[in-house]
Design a protein around this motif. Structure first.
Motif, short mmCIF file in Angstrom:
data_model
loop_
_atom_site.label_atom_id
_atom_site.label_comp_id
_atom_site.label_asym_id
_atom_site.label_seq_id
_atom_site.Cartn_x
_atom_site.Cartn_y
_atom_site.Cartn_z
N LYS A 171 -0.92 -4.31 3.62
CA LYS A 171 -2.12 -3.70 2.74
C LYS A 171 -3.08 -3.07 3.31
N ALA A 172 -3.70 -3.82 4.44
CA ALA A 172 -4.77 -3.37 4.82
C ALA A 172 -4.80 -2.07 5.75
N TYR A 173 -3.54 -2.03 6.51
CA TYR A 173 -3.58 -0.99 7.35
C TYR A 173 -2.28 0.13 6.97
N LEU A 174 -1.43 -0.29 6.33
CA LEU A 174 -0.16 0.65 6.26
C LEU A 174 0.20 1.15 4.86
N GLY A 175 -0.73 0.87 3.90
CA GLY A 175 -0.54 1.43 2.60
C GLY A 175 0.46 0.63 1.58
N TYR A 176 0.83 -0.50 2.09
CA TYR A 176 1.80 -1.20 1.41
C TYR A 176 1.33 -1.85 0.01
N LEU A 193 7.02 -0.05 11.28
CA LEU A 193 8.34 -0.56 10.44
C LEU A 193 8.00 -1.93 9.54
N ILE A 194 8.19 -2.00 8.35
CA ILE A 194 7.87 -3.02 7.72
C ILE A 194 9.09 -3.58 6.76
N GLY A 195 9.48 -4.77 6.77
CA GLY A 195 10.53 -5.06 5.74
C GLY A 195 10.83 -6.52 5.66
N GLU A 196 11.93 -6.68 4.79
CA GLU A 196 12.24 -8.18 4.80
C GLU A 196 13.61 -8.59 5.34
N THR A 197 13.90 -9.95 5.72
CA THR A 197 15.14 -10.46 6.18
C THR A 197 15.81 -11.25 5.28
#
Length: 273
Positions: A171-176, A193-197
């Motif tokens: 949220k702070a850096y990547l616009g999530y 890369l961002i994601g869930e496992t």
């Protein structure tokens, strides 16, 4: 369907998928959870005194993990969950407390210890096991536990943090922009890369919800920043079994641009960026 989804399906249906997956998720069926010695001694004392409120409180402390690892409550009883979430209700509901305590007294110390030391359900081992796998450096990336070192590092790296830390960082850096933790954050060749496992062990119910949770992260819009961000879903388990099942239909009908892949192919995928 994305090429990495297609390759994951091929891996699961034509090769030693489970053998490979075990290197990432080395599940144990016999992982007993032993109570601390001082807790056992206190339990013994409480049982002798038949102090029902103290008995329920100390067992709920173990459910909450106040003394280290979490332990299951010895009996499955719907009112226990209420007491767990509102301890003050123990004082206000003496009949319910005595009813629950009565079942526990009947079990005795040995029965209580047997139930509280029950092995973890394998699906509750998944998250820590994936992060342990990352920590081994198997992906060929530098591994960092703090965001400052991760951001300051010029090469390819993974920020192997808690889900909550991952959410705050993204949220702070990547616009999530989703109120949900992230399991995986990495940067490769300038791409974040961002994601869930998810390891899906069966069809239906909670497992369907787990897949939807990962898909929702893929669907979450990213607020533009100075960084190039790509969302991925690292999915494993029964979703890749070819069938008319909802899971298989869902991942195979997803847009080509969405990367859904097995953790077994993650290193290769990162190398392709």
């Amino acid at each position: 369907m994305n090429i990495w989804t297609q390759r994951s399906i091929e891996l699961a249906n034509q090769h030693d998928y489970l053998d490979q997956l075990f290197k990432i998720y080395p599940l144990s069926a016999n992982e007993k959870r032993e109570l601390d010695k001082d807790v056992i001694e206190k339990l013994q004392e409480i049982l002798q005194k038949k102090d029902s409120k103290a008995l329920i409180n100390i067992l709920l402390d173990q459910v909450k993990g106040k003394n280290g690892e979490t332990h299951p409550f010895p009996i499955k009883y719907s009112y226990v969950s209420y007491l767990k979430n509102d301890r003050s209700a123990i004082e206000r509901n003496p009949k319910t407390v005595e009813r629950i305590a009565g079942y526990l007294y009947d079990m005795g110390l040995d029965g209580i210890l047997d139930k509280t030391s029950a092995p973890k359900e394998t699906n509750r081992q998944m998250g820590p096991l994936f992060k342990n796998y990352i920590d081994k450096g198997t992906l060929g990336l530098e591994v960092f536990k703090d965001e400052v070192s991760f951001m300051n590092y010029d090469g390819d790296a993974v920020y192997n943090c808690s889900d909550v830390q991952g959410e705050k960082f993204a949220k702070a850096y990547l616009g999530y922009n989703r109120d949900k933790g992230l399991d995986f954050i990495a940067k490769v060749n300038g791409v974040f890369l961002i994601g869930e496992t998810k390891f899906l062990t069966d069809f239906g119910g909670h497992q369907d919800a787990q897949l939807n949770d990962a898909i929702d992260t893929l669907n979450t819009p990213i607020i533009p920043t100075s960084f190039h961000v790509q969302k991925i879903a690292i999915i494993d388990g029964v979703a890749y079994i070819k069938s008319n099942n909802k899971m298989y239909t869902q991942i195979t009908n997803y847009p080509d641009a969405a990367v859904i892949l097995s953790a077994c192919l993650l290193r290769e995928f990162l190398g392709s960026l």
